[in-house]
Design a protein around this motif. Structure first.
Motif, short mmCIF file in Angstrom:
data_model
loop_
_atom_site.label_atom_id
_atom_site.label_comp_id
_atom_site.label_asym_id
_atom_site.label_seq_id
_atom_site.Cartn_x
_atom_site.Cartn_y
_atom_site.Cartn_z
N PRO A 30 15.69 4.96 9.09
CA PRO A 30 15.84 3.97 8.01
C PRO A 30 16.10 2.57 8.56
N SER A 31 15.50 1.58 7.93
CA SER A 31 15.75 0.19 8.30
C SER A 31 16.75 -0.45 7.35
N GLU A 32 17.09 0.26 6.27
CA GLU A 32 18.08 -0.24 5.31
C GLU A 32 18.76 0.95 4.66
N ALA A 33 19.94 0.72 4.12
CA ALA A 33 20.72 1.79 3.50
C ALA A 33 19.96 2.41 2.34
N GLY A 34 19.95 3.73 2.29
CA GLY A 34 19.33 4.43 1.17
C GLY A 34 17.84 4.66 1.31
N GLN A 35 17.21 4.17 2.39
CA GLN A 35 15.77 4.37 2.56
C GLN A 35 15.46 5.85 2.71
N GLN A 36 14.46 6.31 1.97
CA GLN A 36 14.07 7.72 2.02
C GLN A 36 12.70 7.86 2.69
N GLY A 37 12.33 9.10 2.96
CA GLY A 37 11.01 9.39 3.50
C GLY A 37 10.85 9.06 4.96
N THR A 38 11.94 9.07 5.73
CA THR A 38 11.85 8.76 7.16
C THR A 38 11.68 10.03 7.99
N LEU A 39 11.21 9.83 9.21
CA LEU A 39 11.07 10.96 10.12
C LEU A 39 12.44 11.52 10.47
N ALA A 40 13.45 10.66 10.56
CA ALA A 40 14.81 11.12 10.87
C ALA A 40 15.30 12.12 9.83
N ALA A 41 15.05 11.83 8.55
CA ALA A 41 15.47 12.73 7.48
C ALA A 41 14.70 14.04 7.53
N ALA A 42 13.41 13.97 7.89
CA ALA A 42 12.59 15.17 7.99
C ALA A 42 13.04 16.04 9.16
N VAL A 43 13.39 15.40 10.30
CA VAL A 43 13.90 16.15 11.45
C VAL A 43 15.25 16.79 11.10
N ALA A 44 16.09 16.07 10.36
CA ALA A 44 17.37 16.64 9.92
C ALA A 44 17.14 17.89 9.08
N PHE A 45 16.14 17.85 8.20
CA PHE A 45 15.82 19.02 7.38
C PHE A 45 15.30 20.15 8.26
N TYR A 46 14.47 19.82 9.23
CA TYR A 46 13.93 20.84 10.13
C TYR A 46 15.04 21.55 10.89
N TYR A 47 15.99 20.78 11.42
CA TYR A 47 17.12 21.40 12.12
C TYR A 47 17.90 22.32 11.17
N GLU A 48 18.18 21.81 9.98
CA GLU A 48 18.97 22.58 9.01
C GLU A 48 18.25 23.86 8.61
N SER A 49 16.95 23.77 8.36
CA SER A 49 16.20 24.93 7.88
C SER A 49 15.95 25.97 8.97
N THR A 50 16.08 25.55 10.23
CA THR A 50 15.89 26.49 11.34
C THR A 50 17.22 26.90 11.97
N GLY A 51 18.33 26.57 11.29
CA GLY A 51 19.64 27.01 11.74
C GLY A 51 20.14 26.30 12.99
N GLN A 52 19.72 25.06 13.19
CA GLN A 52 20.14 24.30 14.36
C GLN A 52 21.08 23.18 13.93
N ALA A 53 22.33 23.26 14.37
CA ALA A 53 23.33 22.26 13.98
C ALA A 53 23.29 21.09 14.95
N CYS A 54 22.19 20.34 14.91
CA CYS A 54 21.96 19.22 15.84
C CYS A 54 22.02 17.89 15.09
N SER A 55 22.50 16.87 15.79
CA SER A 55 22.35 15.52 15.28
C SER A 55 20.92 15.06 15.57
N VAL A 56 20.50 13.98 14.93
CA VAL A 56 19.13 13.48 15.11
C VAL A 56 19.19 12.29 16.07
N ARG A 57 18.59 12.46 17.26
CA ARG A 57 18.66 11.43 18.29
C ARG A 57 17.25 11.13 18.81
N HIS A 58 16.62 10.08 18.34
CA HIS A 58 15.30 9.73 18.85
C HIS A 58 15.46 8.94 20.14
#
Length: 295
Positions: free
Chosen positions: A99-127
């Motif tokens: 996100p480049s501003e607060a509340g921005q949706q549809g980012t790759l970071a949010a999608a990676v966060a979902f991927y980690y959550e859905s695959t049982g991986q308790a990881c932070s998102v670090r590009h």
């Protein structure tokens, strides 16, 4: 090559280190002879009981559960590479890396966060690096703090190579070349960059792979990672990327520039194995090449 096993939150080295003990004052230095070690993190782990010896083998608590700083959002992800330390995603066009501003949706970071959550991986998102919103291709992530520190260092020291494919307008005068022009902010256009004597050093290598009367297919390699670097440098040569209206392209395309992050070359942060990950060209890019009769 260094090998390891994951045991829950712990990484166990596959081979003993003779004479090594976490109680030794120089345990970090001794371990660093066998595996890459971020010193500050090692001492932080040691103080918290995150370094131990079991069955003669060093063990490090590298996989502690973490919360994502981003609200998870579902999106289809094309995973190009993954293990316990690294993740490489093929980013689609029209998606910001973060996100480049607060509340921005549809980012790759949010999608990676979902991927980690859905695959049982308790990881932070670090590009480890970024691509422009409308640039497609491979993006590297670190899945824990240990990997993040080592990969971030490798990026700063230019040990991670990024190879791009781009389509530039017109025919370049040379079959290959190096563009060494400093890049800074454009005072007259927010969000735009330009070549300027007072800018940051920037170096782009290019090779012409094929060409037609209208355009040139390029392989591009970065020595530096300035914002919009390839776009600015090619525009400065008088050959902006196809469709890049922000930097003077005359030809419209699909509302974005014809640039794709094709290959990442890096050494694994623990095993030091050489890793090459390539992202296939997106369909619209392939169609553009066909239209321009470039292959």
């Amino acid at each position: 090559m260094i090998s390891w096993k994951r045991k829950g939150e712990w990484m166990e080295l596959s081979s003993p280190i003779p004479g090594w003990s976490p109680a030794d004052a120089d345990s970090c230095e001794k371990l660093a002879l066998h595996v890459p070690v971020p010193q500050k993190l090692y001492h932080k782990l040691a103080r918290g009981g995150g370094v131990k010896l079991q069955g003669g083998r060093p063990m490090l608590r590298l996989f502690q559960s973490e919360k994502s700083p981003y609200v998870p959002e579902y999106a289809e992800l094309d995973v190009l590479f993954e293990d316990d330390f690294c993740l490489v995603i093929n980013k689609p066009a029209g998606m910001s890396v973060h996100p480049s501003e607060a509340g921005q949706q549809g980012t790759l970071a949010a999608a990676v966060a979902f991927y980690y959550e859905s695959t049982g991986q308790a990881c932070s998102v670090r590009h480890i690096h970024r691509l422009d919103r409308d640039t497609t291709g491979a993006v590297l992530y670190a899945k824990n703090e240990w990997a993040h520190l080592l990969l971030d260092e490798a990026m700063r020291e230019k040990r991670i190579e990024r190879i791009y494919t781009g389509v530039a307008e017109g025919m370049l005068a040379s079959a290959a070349g190096v563009i060494r022009e400093p890049i800074g902010r454009d005072r007259h256009h927010s969000g735009k960059r330009r070549v300027t004597p007072g800018g940051d050093a920037a170096v782009t290598h290019y090779t012409v792979l094929d060409k037609s009367r209208e355009a040139s297919l390029l392989e591009l390699r970065l020595e530096t990672g300035r914002t919009h670097q390839i776009r600015v440098h090619l525009s400065h040569l008088g050959h902006p990327l196809w469709g890049d209206s922000l930097y003077g392209a005359a030809n419209t395309w699909t509302g974005r520039q014809a640039l794709h992050g094709k290959t990442l070359l890096f050494h694994h942060p623990v095993s030091q194995e050489s890793i090459s990950v390539s992202a296939p060209l997106p369909e619209d890019f392939v169609l553009l090449l066909s239209k321009l009769r470039i292959y």
